[in-house]
Design an enzyme around this catalytic site. Sequence first.
Site, PDB file in Angstrom:
ATOM      1  N   GLN A  26       1.072  15.164  -6.861  1.00  0.00           N
ATOM      2  CA  GLN A  26       1.117  15.298  -5.548  1.00  0.00           C
ATOM      3  C   GLN A  26       2.646  15.818  -5.063  1.00  0.00           C
ATOM      4  O   GLN A  26       2.573  15.800  -3.777  1.00  0.00           O
ATOM      5  CB  GLN A  26       0.630  14.210  -4.613  1.00  0.00           C
TER       6      GLN A  26
ATOM      7  N   GLY B 178       3.025  -1.930   6.130  1.00  0.00           N
ATOM      8  CA  GLY B 178       2.055  -0.906   6.170  1.00  0.00           C
ATOM      9  C   GLY B 178       1.041  -1.216   5.197  1.00  0.00           C
ATOM     10  O   GLY B 178      -0.060  -1.213   5.268  1.00  0.00           O
ATOM     11  N   HIS B 179       1.610  -1.441   3.957  1.00  0.00           N
ATOM     12  CA  HIS B 179       0.612  -1.375   2.642  1.00  0.00           C
ATOM     13  C   HIS B 179      -0.125  -2.895   2.839  1.00  0.00           C
ATOM     14  O   HIS B 179      -1.269  -3.045   2.595  1.00  0.00           O
ATOM     15  CB  HIS B 179       1.376  -1.525   1.463  1.00  0.00           C
TER      16      HIS B 179
ATOM     17  N   GLN C  61      -4.240  13.326   4.941  1.00  0.00           N
ATOM     18  CA  GLN C  61      -4.703  12.895   3.734  1.00  0.00           C
ATOM     19  C   GLN C  61      -6.018  12.075   3.778  1.00  0.00           C
ATOM     20  O   GLN C  61      -6.916  12.116   3.137  1.00  0.00           O
ATOM     21  CB  GLN C  61      -3.830  11.870   3.152  1.00  0.00           C
TER      22      GLN C  61
ATOM     23  N   HIS D  71       5.611  -2.205   1.739  1.00  0.00           N
ATOM     24  CA  HIS D  71       5.877  -2.541   2.786  1.00  0.00           C
ATOM     25  C   HIS D  71       5.024  -3.032   3.795  1.00  0.00           C
ATOM     26  O   HIS D  71       3.693  -3.223   3.134  1.00  0.00           O
ATOM     27  CB  HIS D  71       6.811  -1.396   3.501  1.00  0.00           C
TER      28      HIS D  71
HETATM   29  P1  AMP Z   1       1.793   5.255  -0.091  1.00  0.00           P
HETATM   30  O1  AMP Z   1       2.346   4.459  -0.908  1.00  0.00           O
HETATM   31  O2  AMP Z   1       2.946   6.021   0.953  1.00  0.00           O
HETATM   32  O3  AMP Z   1       1.188   6.609  -0.888  1.00  0.00           O
HETATM   33  O4  AMP Z   1       0.780   4.969   0.965  1.00  0.00           O
HETATM   34  C1  AMP Z   1      -0.319   4.272   0.439  1.00  0.00           C
HETATM   35  C2  AMP Z   1      -1.197   3.892   1.466  1.00  0.00           C
HETATM   36  O5  AMP Z   1      -0.575   3.145   2.453  1.00  0.00           O
HETATM   37  C3  AMP Z   1      -1.851   5.081   2.419  1.00  0.00           C
HETATM   38  O6  AMP Z   1      -3.315   5.138   2.673  1.00  0.00           O
HETATM   39  C4  AMP Z   1      -0.876   5.433   3.641  1.00  0.00           C
HETATM   40  O7  AMP Z   1      -1.458   5.839   4.688  1.00  0.00           O
HETATM   41  C5  AMP Z   1      -0.691   3.839   3.931  1.00  0.00           C
HETATM   42  N1  AMP Z   1       0.560   3.605   4.814  1.00  0.00           N
HETATM   43  C6  AMP Z   1       1.903   4.104   4.561  1.00  0.00           C
HETATM   44  N2  AMP Z   1       2.550   3.911   5.537  1.00  0.00           N
HETATM   45  C7  AMP Z   1       1.833   3.102   6.392  1.00  0.00           C
HETATM   46  C8  AMP Z   1       2.397   2.372   7.716  1.00  0.00           C
HETATM   47  N3  AMP Z   1       3.364   2.571   8.225  1.00  0.00           N
HETATM   48  N4  AMP Z   1       1.033   1.581   8.017  1.00  0.00           N
HETATM   49  C9  AMP Z   1      -0.138   1.794   7.600  1.00  0.00           C
HETATM   50  N5  AMP Z   1      -0.439   2.368   6.360  1.00  0.00           N
HETATM   51  C10 AMP Z   1       0.422   2.938   5.859  1.00  0.00           C
END
Ligand code: AMP
Length: 302
Positions: free
Chosen positions: A64, A39-40, A159, A37
């Site tokens: 995890q 964020g990624h 984390q 999304h």
């Molecule tokens: P995940 O795929 O949920 O394990 O997240 C992978 C990385 O994306 C991690 O470093 C999260 O902290 C980061 N992340 C998840 N959601 C967001 C977001 N809304 N904005 C920015 N980074 C994010």
Amino acid sequence: MPEPVVLHTADRMRECVREWRASGQSVALVPTMGNLHAGHLSLAGLARSEADRVVATIFVNPTQFGAGEDFEAYPRTLDEDLAMLSAAGTVDAVFVPEMSEIYPFGAGEAVRVSMPALSRELCGASRPGHFDGVASVVCRLLNVATPDVLVLGLKDYQQLILVERMVADLGIGVRVVSGPTMREPDGLAISSRNRYLTDDERSRAPALYAALNKVVVALRDGAGDYRALQQAAEDELRGAGFEPDYVEVRCAADLARPNGRQPPDELVVLAAVLLGKARLIDNLHVRGAEPARIQLRRSENS
Ligand code: AMP
């Protein structure tokens, strides 16, 4: 930029990084569990500005997830993820390992990183072993990709702090860089788990961000009774239909419990809640929270 190369084995990943290094290029790693999304993508963009080459990894890490958690149900959307990364044009390679590439002896028999006490607080209190699993997979990904820079989101603040601790404690030669939390226009932090929300839950979900903001504003205004603030926020969330796991005020630098003498700017407010099937987490630093408040007001008015 050409399409990112998709690599499925650790050997291919190592080979790719070796070639880049041979021509003097630096490498940034962005670990994800996929279902990508905004964020990624923002982290991939940040990685681009930190190194010559960017590797994103997509791996749903079983170690995890606790018993009864959503490992099986976790959304796996590889085709869409690859299309998003291609369109964004910010990554050079996507590492999509099979389980046996990350856990050659099986996830159950894996050597694990055992994290210090902070890993059993906050989210770790209700997710035993979660951060050991996170640290274990990040350590493995770092060993394979040997990046110069590791890019993580502030969204998962505990984390981030724990991975920074692991890197420092194990002497891993990587620089950890963090990127801000991307939010929906109504303030909800974007998360792969938001898709578990029903329409009704989704419409209520921004109350989590609003509750964090309220605590931040109170801290800025000089409130010092953290327990009362936490309790009030939890009560408010419960009233809005959430099942709060915790709302806590902590020191932003290391997530220690504040002793009351820290200036508000050095504090962070963290929360985890259940809303229907979704476990949502979010956090807000007292310092730097202003833009988020403005964003919330705008969306309230629109
Ligand atoms: P995940 O795929 O949920 O394990 O997240 C992978 C990385 O994306 C991690 O470093 C999260 O902290 C980061 N992340 C998840 N959601 C967001 C977001 N809304 N904005 C920015 N980074 C994010």
